[in-house]
Design a protein around this motif. Structure first.
Motif, PDB file in Angstrom:
ATOM      1  N   ALA A  42       0.824  -1.217   0.000  1.00 44.38           N
ATOM      2  CA  ALA A  42       0.000   0.000   0.000  1.00 44.38           C
ATOM      3  C   ALA A  42       0.857   1.265   0.000  1.00 44.38           C
ATOM      4  O   ALA A  42       0.433   2.314  -0.500  1.00 44.38           O
ATOM      5  N   SER A  43       2.069   1.155   0.558  1.00 43.23           N
ATOM      6  CA  SER A  43       2.969   2.313   0.634  1.00 43.23           C
ATOM      7  C   SER A  43       3.808   2.476  -0.622  1.00 43.23           C
ATOM      8  O   SER A  43       4.479   3.502  -0.789  1.00 43.23           O
ATOM      9  N   GLY A  44       3.812   1.456  -1.450  1.00 46.10           N
ATOM     10  CA  GLY A  44       4.618   1.509  -2.673  1.00 46.10           C
ATOM     11  C   GLY A  44       6.098   1.293  -2.434  1.00 46.10           C
ATOM     12  O   GLY A  44       6.936   1.810  -3.179  1.00 46.10           O
ATOM     13  N   ILE A  45       6.434   0.506  -1.385  1.00 42.86           N
ATOM     14  CA  ILE A  45       7.842   0.228  -1.105  1.00 42.86           C
ATOM     15  C   ILE A  45       8.097  -1.277  -1.152  1.00 42.86           C
ATOM     16  O   ILE A  45       7.179  -2.089  -1.045  1.00 42.86           O
ATOM     17  N   ASP A  46       9.357  -1.653  -1.291  1.00 42.48           N
ATOM     18  CA  ASP A  46       9.733  -3.058  -1.366  1.00 42.48           C
ATOM     19  C   ASP A  46       9.591  -3.729   0.000  1.00 42.48           C
ATOM     20  O   ASP A  46       9.627  -3.071   1.048  1.00 42.48           O
ATOM     21  N   TYR A  47       9.486  -5.046  -0.031  1.00 43.27           N
ATOM     22  CA  TYR A  47       9.255  -5.814   1.193  1.00 43.27           C
ATOM     23  C   TYR A  47      10.129  -7.059   1.191  1.00 43.27           C
ATOM     24  O   TYR A  47      10.289  -7.723   0.164  1.00 43.27           O
ATOM     25  N   ILE A  48      10.691  -7.379   2.368  1.00 40.96           N
ATOM     26  CA  ILE A  48      11.427  -8.620   2.578  1.00 40.96           C
ATOM     27  C   ILE A  48      10.901  -9.269   3.847  1.00 40.96           C
ATOM     28  O   ILE A  48      10.774  -8.606   4.893  1.00 40.96           O
ATOM     29  N   ASN A  49      10.598 -10.555   3.784  1.00 42.52           N
ATOM     30  CA  ASN A  49      10.153 -11.265   4.982  1.00 42.52           C
ATOM     31  C   ASN A  49      11.340 -11.523   5.902  1.00 42.52           C
ATOM     32  O   ASN A  49      12.419 -11.901   5.447  1.00 42.52           O
ATOM     33  N   ALA A  50      11.132 -11.302   7.198  1.00 43.40           N
ATOM     34  CA  ALA A  50      12.211 -11.476   8.172  1.00 43.40           C
ATOM     35  C   ALA A  50      12.780 -12.894   8.165  1.00 43.40           C
ATOM     36  O   ALA A  50      13.945 -13.100   8.504  1.00 43.40           O
ATOM     37  N   GLY A  51      11.951 -13.841   7.756  1.00 48.26           N
ATOM     38  CA  GLY A  51      12.421 -15.217   7.688  1.00 48.26           C
ATOM     39  C   GLY A  51      13.558 -15.416   6.690  1.00 48.26           C
ATOM     40  O   GLY A  51      14.258 -16.441   6.739  1.00 48.26           O
ATOM     41  N   SER A  52      13.758 -14.456   5.803  1.00 44.49           N
ATOM     42  CA  SER A  52      14.892 -14.534   4.888  1.00 44.49           C
ATOM     43  C   SER A  52      16.222 -14.334   5.619  1.00 44.49           C
ATOM     44  O   SER A  52      17.273 -14.733   5.113  1.00 44.49           O
TER      45      SER A  52
END
Length: 207
Positions: A190-200
């Motif tokens: 919704a913010s238009g930013i990239d996302y990485i899951n902490a599990g990575s």
């Protein structure tokens, strides 16, 4: 995943708090211990037995089922639910909360690379601040900027992220959010930013 694998053009990193930077269980179980000790003093009940019931309830049903399980097992007066909530918000823990080692390493590398660190966390602001104050940050606290999403609109709403971007003169392409649940992912979208899951980065069963 390690820091060097993240797009080097990113200038700011936005973290959720619970189960991303540290295990939330470490906070809750210490609060349960304090609450059991309080009830032992006020109601002459067995603190060890109460703590065991709360721990089992947490493992089986999550935090929301803990007080109900305790009340059912020990016939605790409902008036103590308010004491429980107050303690959750302002407990002085016996032990410091420890960051996941991988997250400590990651944040230290971000700081060394002269990039920005943010926490944008959902939940009761008083309680989240209490957690933040009792984490062992290893000096990182001086670089952290915190936003309590509930003071704007809880994630997945993007209000807190939009405020952060505006106040720090950033572009959406500069940011990456690191979270661990769908709410975080939807907020990043919704913010238009990239996302990485902490599990990575981490194995959430260990620090």
């Amino acid at each position: 995943m390690v820091y060097n694998e993240i797009d080097p053009r990113k200038q700011a990193f936005v973290f959720e708090l619970d189960n991303v930077l540290y295990p939330e269980k470490d906070y809750l179980l210490q609060v349960y211990y304090l609450f059991a000790t309080f009830l032992e003093y006020t109601e002459m009940l067995d603190a060890k037995a109460m703590l065991n019931v709360m721990t089992v309830a947490y493992e089986e049903y999550g935090h929301e089922g803990v007080f109900d399980a305790l009340q059912k097992e020990f016939n605790i007066d409902i008036k103590y639910a308010q004491n429980f909530q107050i303690l959750l918000g302002n407990a002085k823990l016996p032990l410091k909360l420890l960051l996941y080692q991988q997250m400590l390493d990651l944040m230290q590398e971000i700081v060394i690379d002269r990039k920005k660190l943010f926490i944008v966390t959902n939940g009761n602001p008083q309680q989240q601040l209490n957690k933040i104050r009792q984490i062992e940050w290893h000096g990182l606290e001086q670089y952290l900027i915190c936003y309590f999403a509930n003071e704007y609109a809880a994630k997945p709403e993007p209000d807190a992220i939009h405020t952060l971007i505006h106040e720090h003169n950033l572009q959406r392409r500069d940011l990456v959010m690191i979270g661990n649940i769908k709410t975080d992912e939807l907020s990043a979208e919704a913010s238009g930013i990239d996302y990485i899951n902490a599990g990575s980065f981490i194995n959430t069963s260990s620090k």
